[in-house]
Design an enzyme around this catalytic site. Sequence first.
Site, PDB file in Angstrom:
ATOM      1  N   SER A   1      36.172  17.988   8.889  1.00  0.00           N
ATOM      2  CA  SER A   1      35.177  18.753   9.640  1.00  0.00           C
ATOM      3  C   SER A   1      33.767  18.611   9.085  1.00  0.00           C
ATOM      4  O   SER A   1      32.810  18.818   9.825  1.00  0.00           O
ATOM      5  CB  SER A   1      35.584  20.222   9.705  1.00  0.00           C
ATOM      6  OG  SER A   1      35.870  20.735   8.425  1.00  0.00           O
TER       7      SER A   1
ATOM      8  N   HIS B   1      39.079  18.496  15.427  1.00  0.00           N
ATOM      9  CA  HIS B   1      37.901  17.722  15.835  1.00  0.00           C
ATOM     10  C   HIS B   1      38.241  16.414  16.535  1.00  0.00           C
ATOM     11  O   HIS B   1      37.338  15.680  16.943  1.00  0.00           O
ATOM     12  CB  HIS B   1      37.017  17.449  14.613  1.00  0.00           C
ATOM     13  CG  HIS B   1      36.546  18.706  13.961  1.00  0.00           C
ATOM     14  ND1 HIS B   1      35.501  19.446  14.437  1.00  0.00           N
ATOM     15  CD2 HIS B   1      37.038  19.394  12.897  1.00  0.00           C
ATOM     16  CE1 HIS B   1      35.336  20.520  13.683  1.00  0.00           C
ATOM     17  NE2 HIS B   1      36.266  20.513  12.739  1.00  0.00           N
TER      18      HIS B   1
ATOM     19  N   LYS C   1      36.710  23.988  20.462  1.00  0.00           N
ATOM     20  CA  LYS C   1      35.762  22.914  20.131  1.00  0.00           C
ATOM     21  C   LYS C   1      35.604  22.040  21.373  1.00  0.00           C
ATOM     22  O   LYS C   1      34.958  22.473  22.323  1.00  0.00           O
ATOM     23  CB  LYS C   1      36.231  22.210  18.873  1.00  0.00           C
ATOM     24  CG  LYS C   1      35.988  23.162  17.688  1.00  0.00           C
ATOM     25  CD  LYS C   1      36.599  22.807  16.385  1.00  0.00           C
ATOM     26  CE  LYS C   1      36.215  23.906  15.379  1.00  0.00           C
ATOM     27  NZ  LYS C   1      37.126  23.988  14.251  1.00  0.00           N
TER      28      LYS C   1
HETATM   29  C1  LIG Z   1      37.522  25.086  13.409  1.00  0.00           C
HETATM   30  C2  LIG Z   1      38.696  24.626  12.633  1.00  0.00           C
HETATM   31  C3  LIG Z   1      39.847  25.409  12.540  1.00  0.00           C
HETATM   32  C4  LIG Z   1      39.899  26.820  13.047  1.00  0.00           C
HETATM   33  O1  LIG Z   1      40.019  26.851  14.433  1.00  0.00           O
HETATM   34  P1  LIG Z   1      39.562  28.190  15.195  1.00  0.00           P
HETATM   35  O2  LIG Z   1      40.172  28.044  16.532  1.00  0.00           O
HETATM   36  O3  LIG Z   1      38.073  28.158  15.203  1.00  0.00           O
HETATM   37  O4  LIG Z   1      40.119  29.338  14.425  1.00  0.00           O
HETATM   38  C5  LIG Z   1      40.943  24.870  11.917  1.00  0.00           C
HETATM   39  N1  LIG Z   1      40.905  23.642  11.376  1.00  0.00           N
HETATM   40  C6  LIG Z   1      39.803  22.866  11.418  1.00  0.00           C
HETATM   41  C7  LIG Z   1      39.825  21.514  10.791  1.00  0.00           C
HETATM   42  C8  LIG Z   1      38.657  23.346  12.038  1.00  0.00           C
HETATM   43  O5  LIG Z   1      37.555  22.605  12.053  1.00  0.00           O
END
Ligand SMILES: *Cc1c(COP(=O)(O)O)cnc(C)c1O
Length: 391
Positions: free
Chosen positions: A187, A215, A245
Amino acid sequence: MNGAASTRIGRLEAMLARRDADGLRRHRRIVAAPTGPRTVVDGVPMLAFASNDYLGLAADPLVIAAARDAAQTWGVGAGASHLVSGHSVPHDALERELAAFVAPAGGVDALLLSSGYLANLGILSVLADRHDAIFADRLNHACLNDGALLSRATMHRYAHGDVGALAHAMQRSAAPRKLIVTDAVFSMDGDIAPLAALLELAGQHDAWLIVDDAHGFGVLGEGRGTLAHLGLASDRIVAMGTLGKAAGVAGAFVAAHPVVIDALAQTARPYVYTTAMPPLQAEALRVALGLIRDDDARRVALHAHIARFRAGAAMLPWTLLPSTTAIQPLVVGDSDAAVALGAALAAQGIWVPAIRPPTVPAGTARLRVSLSAAHTPGDVDALLAALAAAS
Ligand SMILES: *Cc1c(COP(=O)(O)O)cnc(C)c1O
């Protein structure tokens, strides 16, 4: 009583003061516009490269209409957890559509959870217990580490992407069950985990491979995610994707062998003991998923922006990490210098978050540029011009 209160409050004040002294205080900027490139931050109009809305679906008219129509049909709240009375037709339909999309050849079921954070807590706490061993990439997302804590398994962290170090650690472990846990796309770096090598290693140790594709889902593999992009499938893979996302809404899913999904639905505490997401959210996600599946134009635009940014950023004095994804970090090094560069861009009306330790390793403070299909080529050029002016 006052004395006791001052001790209670005083401890927190001391902790907060230490964070201030260490430069770790975070400020929540107040955004006064729907998610998108053209936004208003603390009252100031900005061009933003700051969200994970990679396909521009967070404010897509079709997704908005689906949410609005579903509010009329289904109301606004699920009313209970999935196992009590909150599991409705939209949730069921979305789970089937997600499973069919991420694994078109069949063989997996999908389970919908309220967030990616909860999904990772659920997966790790169901698949591992205190006798087991979890092997985790050092740059994994924090919620994978929290899931490992909840499972009470022994945690081994290996150097980022270092399959040799991982192999060595797994060899030395006598744990009855082993789990390899990794982000698919990291990330804060945007690079892709060596998933083929990890899967092979998992096979040698009869281990699970947990893949967090927060991602990659929607962006890679024609939207199916990083595993599809690399052509990998196995009943030892437990794939997780987030829906806040690229999918533009909120929530998460786990896709895995039907027995894994059944075990999660029965026993994952972050699934069982929380209210189901609103049915209107599931309906909005069904439309977003349809756009991810059937409309390649957003991905084509995103990948063109990525290429445009990388070509332009190669001339800049900062280190552009080798990322082919929507996450394009420019490593500045020093924390204060990264913050100053972010401020120099903000003075030009451009919002790119500066990411500092401890979120990233010491000495690698960076600007995390995130690109979206909702940007225009002109937006990318404006960012490059602002970076050049600040260099
Ligand atoms: C954003 C993210 C999460 C968490 O997901 P949410 O739905 O925002 O709780 C988990 N793992 C990674 C790698 C992320 O970037």
